[in-house]
Motif scaffolding. Structure first.
Motif, short mmCIF file in Angstrom:
data_model
loop_
_atom_site.label_atom_id
_atom_site.label_comp_id
_atom_site.label_asym_id
_atom_site.label_seq_id
_atom_site.Cartn_x
_atom_site.Cartn_y
_atom_site.Cartn_z
N LEU A 136 0.65 -1.14 0.12
CA LEU A 136 -0.05 -0.15 -0.10
C LEU A 136 0.74 1.29 0.05
CD1 LEU A 136 -2.83 1.17 0.01
CD2 LEU A 136 -2.79 1.11 2.71
N LYS A 137 1.98 1.17 0.79
CA LYS A 137 2.74 2.43 0.96
C LYS A 137 2.95 3.14 -0.37
CE LYS A 137 4.42 2.93 5.56
NZ LYS A 137 4.97 1.78 6.37
N SER A 138 3.52 2.19 -1.27
CA SER A 138 4.19 2.71 -2.57
C SER A 138 2.91 2.92 -3.56
CB SER A 138 5.30 1.75 -3.11
OG SER A 138 4.86 0.57 -3.28
N GLN A 139 1.77 2.31 -3.30
CA GLN A 139 0.78 2.48 -4.35
C GLN A 139 -0.51 2.92 -4.13
OE1 GLN A 139 1.30 0.02 -7.26
NE2 GLN A 139 3.41 0.24 -6.65
N ARG A 140 -0.28 4.10 -3.10
CA ARG A 140 -1.70 4.82 -2.69
C ARG A 140 -2.22 5.23 -3.65
NH1 ARG A 140 -1.30 5.50 2.84
NH2 ARG A 140 -2.94 7.46 2.58
N HIS A 141 -1.85 5.71 -4.88
CA HIS A 141 -2.34 6.53 -5.89
C HIS A 141 -3.42 5.55 -6.61
CE1 HIS A 141 1.17 4.32 -7.61
NE2 HIS A 141 0.49 4.17 -8.96
N ARG A 142 -3.11 4.11 -6.43
CA ARG A 142 -4.07 3.14 -7.05
C ARG A 142 -5.19 3.22 -6.45
NH1 ARG A 142 -0.45 -2.02 -7.75
NH2 ARG A 142 -2.44 -3.11 -8.15
N VAL A 143 -5.31 3.43 -5.33
CA VAL A 143 -6.58 3.51 -4.52
C VAL A 143 -7.44 4.76 -5.07
CG1 VAL A 143 -7.87 3.67 -2.17
CG2 VAL A 143 -5.45 2.40 -2.40
N ASP A 144 -6.75 5.80 -4.88
CA ASP A 144 -7.40 7.26 -5.49
C ASP A 144 -7.84 6.87 -6.79
OD1 ASP A 144 -6.70 8.24 -3.25
OD2 ASP A 144 -4.45 9.09 -3.96
N ALA A 145 -6.98 6.33 -7.72
CA ALA A 145 -7.48 5.95 -9.03
C ALA A 145 -8.70 5.16 -9.23
CB ALA A 145 -6.37 5.50 -9.92
N ALA A 146 -8.70 4.08 -8.46
CA ALA A 146 -9.92 3.17 -8.44
C ALA A 146 -11.28 4.00 -8.09
CB ALA A 146 -9.54 1.97 -7.47
N LEU A 147 -10.90 4.96 -6.92
CA LEU A 147 -12.25 5.60 -6.48
C LEU A 147 -12.70 6.51 -7.82
CD1 LEU A 147 -11.52 6.31 -2.61
CD2 LEU A 147 -13.40 5.15 -3.73
N ASP A 148 -11.85 7.05 -8.20
CA ASP A 148 -11.87 7.80 -9.25
C ASP A 148 -12.72 7.26 -10.44
OD1 ASP A 148 -11.42 10.26 -8.91
OD2 ASP A 148 -9.58 10.52 -9.98
N LEU A 149 -12.44 6.02 -10.52
CA LEU A 149 -12.98 5.05 -11.69
C LEU A 149 -14.50 4.81 -11.39
CD1 LEU A 149 -11.48 3.96 -14.10
CD2 LEU A 149 -11.27 1.71 -12.70
N VAL A 150 -14.76 4.58 -10.18
CA VAL A 150 -16.18 4.35 -9.67
C VAL A 150 -16.82 5.59 -9.38
CG1 VAL A 150 -15.96 2.06 -9.29
CG2 VAL A 150 -15.71 3.71 -7.36
N GLY A 151 -16.20 6.87 -9.67
CA GLY A 151 -16.94 8.03 -9.27
C GLY A 151 -17.27 8.43 -7.77
N LEU A 152 -16.62 7.84 -6.93
CA LEU A 152 -16.80 8.22 -5.60
C LEU A 152 -15.53 8.76 -4.80
CD1 LEU A 152 -18.55 4.65 -4.37
CD2 LEU A 152 -19.56 7.19 -4.81
N SER A 153 -14.79 9.45 -5.36
CA SER A 153 -13.84 10.31 -4.78
C SER A 153 -14.01 11.04 -3.66
CB SER A 153 -12.91 10.98 -5.80
OG SER A 153 -12.45 10.25 -6.77
N SER A 154 -15.48 11.77 -4.02
CA SER A 154 -15.62 12.75 -2.91
C SER A 154 -16.12 11.85 -1.50
CB SER A 154 -16.73 13.75 -3.46
OG SER A 154 -17.86 12.84 -3.95
N PHE A 155 -16.37 10.64 -1.61
CA PHE A 155 -16.90 9.81 -0.53
C PHE A 155 -15.82 8.97 0.23
CE2 PHE A 155 -20.89 10.61 -2.63
CZ PHE A 155 -21.61 10.74 -1.50
N ARG A 156 -14.39 9.48 0.02
CA ARG A 156 -13.49 8.39 0.61
C ARG A 156 -13.40 8.55 1.98
NH1 ARG A 156 -8.30 11.29 0.54
NH2 ARG A 156 -7.78 10.05 -1.31
N ASN A 157 -13.60 9.44 2.72
CA ASN A 157 -13.79 9.51 4.20
C ASN A 157 -15.10 8.98 4.91
OD1 ASN A 157 -11.08 10.51 4.14
ND2 ASN A 157 -11.83 12.55 4.03
N ALA A 158 -15.98 8.72 3.95
CA ALA A 158 -17.37 7.99 4.26
C ALA A 158 -17.02 6.95 4.99
CB ALA A 158 -18.39 8.28 3.35
N TYR A 159 -18.03 6.44 6.02
CA TYR A 159 -18.18 5.05 6.59
C TYR A 159 -18.99 4.28 5.73
CZ TYR A 159 -14.68 5.74 9.83
OH TYR A 159 -13.36 6.01 10.77
N PRO A 160 -19.12 2.94 5.49
CA PRO A 160 -20.29 2.35 4.63
C PRO A 160 -21.43 2.60 5.07
CG PRO A 160 -18.14 0.55 5.29
CD PRO A 160 -17.82 1.98 6.00
N HIS A 161 -21.75 2.60 6.44
CA HIS A 161 -23.14 2.77 6.85
C HIS A 161 -23.84 3.91 6.28
CE1 HIS A 161 -22.69 5.83 10.16
NE2 HIS A 161 -21.76 5.15 10.34
#
Lengths: 340, 265
Positions: free
Chosen positions: B122-147
């Motif tokens: 994860l440490k070297s690949q954090r950008h992949r998480v951001d990219a995946a969230l972008d891909l599904v259009g949920l970047s603005s919910f990154r800090n939300a909890y599932p509930h």
């Protein structure tokens, strides 16, 4: 057209709210605060008006303090608008302030002034204040000893209980050996070990630590265990397909998922460890609030007992508050948790 | 869904893997009696294919997916990914389940980061998480909890959690089954777009013939339990497909007939 008539109505309506309803609103808003002030004035008067039936040195100070509180309540109520959040806080607590003032007044009159309640079993408020001012070093020593003993035993018990719970929840082999022992020993009240503990352990302090740890450990173990076993297999499946190793499954799946249960265990353990702490201090340890209570009873110093009880209650409540604060911190992801 | 330049830049995944399911049979032990769920199933999936597995409910489709994921071992037969035996789960084959099964104690971002964290990169690949969230259009919910998420959003997060690993085979176990019909149609289109862009092999279990036909270029129809392959249908239509397409409607009638529902349609 309609807006015009609306603003017209508003403009003419404002002055029509004449003085009488304003007064009613003021009374509804500030009445309780003023009554609270009156209750504390009554306490002050009851302290200073009649002679004490006994020999207490803090009656005068208590009366003055009551007047000071009454003044704060009054000015806080009248000037609430200028005090911001402090004024608001006072406003919400005004009913309690009123009840407390009334209670203390009745207590003062019923004990110090007319002795309706038998002395010395029911000491007046000033006698308890006297304990706090005159016997403070001894009381503080006791508080320190109790906190030290409780903290040590609780932390050991919670840690061991948590680790045991995770192990038997996770490993069938550990469960096979530990579960029967847990069933045999766990339900036994920790205080039942007192006589044995006090002569098998090198010191009464270590014996008490063991007993407190035991009382804490059992509920923590059982609830951690049940928390770990109740984790849905779906979480493990997800983690495994994403490449998780067993250590990841324990540390990052099982434990966080079990944490709500663990905190129930920690809460229950805290409650039962308080009981053990007091009993251990009353019987074996020559320090602490339990010992202070016992000592005060020996001297028929009932005011000291009440004083110690109040301190003890504040400490126990404080400990639970602290635990709940930690829980709220760690479990922000849960919704609708109980507010302590 | 917003396909940003960032997401494109990270869409570097190699094409999908080939999957060979060879004479696989499986059974469950239920109170001592053996219940056969898969009987001699053989399917050969080309790299980059989108295969839908269709069958009556409870026929054993999901069991087959668990075997492909490596979560369970078959009683008989072999499964291979690019000629290599499947023996245990591996992040190159990621499953999206019917329930999003997000970890409720982790924020959206941390949920998506799960795979990389579990693999220790994860440490070297954090950008992949951001990219995946972008891909599904949920970047603005990154800090939300599932509930705090709706059902559709939660399933999107689950999809991002799978895609962040750049899987060679994406295994979908009725991922849209519990969504409302509008969200479902939107997400079907998103799935096709993602698959076309990334080129992974996709295995989709569904009980909805229409969904299978809109999404897949191959539909495999299973029999009742124990499941065996009843038909293997190629769907040669360009994307995006239209539900009203007479060709698809005809295939749908055929498939429903295979499932024993021809009288009602």
């Amino acid at each position: 057209m309609s807006t015009y008539s609306l603003s017209d109505g508003l403009a003419s309506g404002a002055p029509r709210l004449s003085r009488a309803p304003l007064l009613a609103t003021w009374i509804r808003e500030s009445g309780v605060g003023v009554l609270a002030s009156i209750a504390w004035i009554a306490l002050g008067l009851s302290c200073l008006w009649w002679q004490d039936v006994g020999d207490w040195t803090r009656t005068h100070s208590l009366g003055i303090a009551a007047f000071v509180i009454a003044a704060i309540a009054l000015f806080g109520t009248v000037g609430a608008d200028y005090l911001g959040s402090a004024g608001k806080a006072l406003h919400t607590r005004a009913p309690w302030l009123l009840a407390l003032g009334a209670f203390l007044t009745v207590w003062e009159i019923a004990t110090a002034k007319f002795a309706w309640l038998p002395l010395p079993f029911f000491p007046p408020p000033q006698a308890i204040i006297e304990v706090y001012t005159d016997d403070l070093p001894k009381l503080l020593d006791s508080v320190f000893a109790s906190v030290k003993l409780q903290l040590g035993g609780y932390l050991i018990g919670a840690t061991v209980g948590f680790l045991t719970g995770v192990s038997i929840g996770w490993s069938r082999a550990v469960g096979y050996w530990v579960h029967p022992v847990l069933r045999f020993i766990g339900p036994l009240p920790a205080t039942a070990w007192l006589p044995i503990a006090f002569f098998t352990f090198p010191s009464s302090w270590s014996a008490s630590t063991f007993l407190i740890a035991l009382a804490t450990g059992f509920p923590v173990t059982v609830l951690t265990w049940s928390g770990v076993t109740s984790v849905s297999n779906a979480y493990y499946d997800v983690a495994r397909t994403l490449g998780a190793k067993p250590s990841f499954l324990v540390l990052k799946v099982a434990i966080p998922a079990a944490l709500p249960h663990v905190f129930v265990g920690l809460f229950m353990g805290l409650g039962s460890s308080f009981a053990v702490l007091v009993v251990a201090e009353m019987i074996g340890v020559k320090a602490g609030l339990g010992w202070y209570l016992q000592w005060a009873q020996g001297w028929a110093a009932y005011a000291n007992m009440y004083a110690a009880l109040i301190v003890m209650s504040l400490l126990c409540s404080g400990a639970i508050t602290l635990l709940f604060a930690i829980r709220d911190r760690l479990l922000v992801w849960q919704k609708g948790t109980v507010k302590w | 869904m917003v396909a940003t330049a960032l997401a494109e830049a990270v869409a570097h995944s190699a094409a999908g893997a080939a999957l060979d399911i060879e004479q696989v049979s499986h059974a469950f032990d239920i109170d001592g009696t053996e219940l056969a769920v898969l009987s001699d199933v053989s399917i050969s999936v080309e790299p980059g294919e989108f295969v839908a597995l269709l069958g009556p409910s409870g026929c054993g489709k999901s069991t087959l997916l668990r075997l492909v994921a490596g979560l369970d071992k078959p009683k008989a037969g072999r499964l291979r990914e690019d000629e290599e035996r499947i023996r245990s789960p591996h992040p190159s084959r990621v499953v999206v389940f019917q329930d999003p099964t997000l970890f409720p104690w982790r924020s959206v971002w941390d949920n998506v980061a799960l795979g990389l964290e579990a693999q220790g990169i994860l440490k070297s690949q954090r950008h992949r998480v951001d990219a995946a969230l972008d891909l599904v259009g949920l970047s603005s919910f990154r800090n939300a909890y599932p509930h705090q998420l709706s059902g559709g959003m939660a399933q999107r997060v689950a999809l991002a959690r799978a895609l962040v690993n750049d899987p060679k085979i994406l295994i979908l176990d009725e991922p849209l089954g519990k969504l409302d019909s509008l969200t479902r149609i939107t997400m079907q289109a998103e799935l096709v777009a993602l698959w076309q862009r990334k080129g992974f092999t996709t295995l989709l279990v569904t009980h909805d013939a229409e969904e299978a036909l809109v999404l897949a270029n191959r539909v495999i129809v299973f029999s009742d339990r124990p499941a065996r392959v009843k038909a293997d249908i190629r769907v040669d239509r360009p994307y995006p497909r239209h539900r009203g397409d007479p060709y698809l409607a005809d295939l749908r009638r055929q498939i429903l007939g295979l499932l024993g529902l021809d009288a009602t349609w």
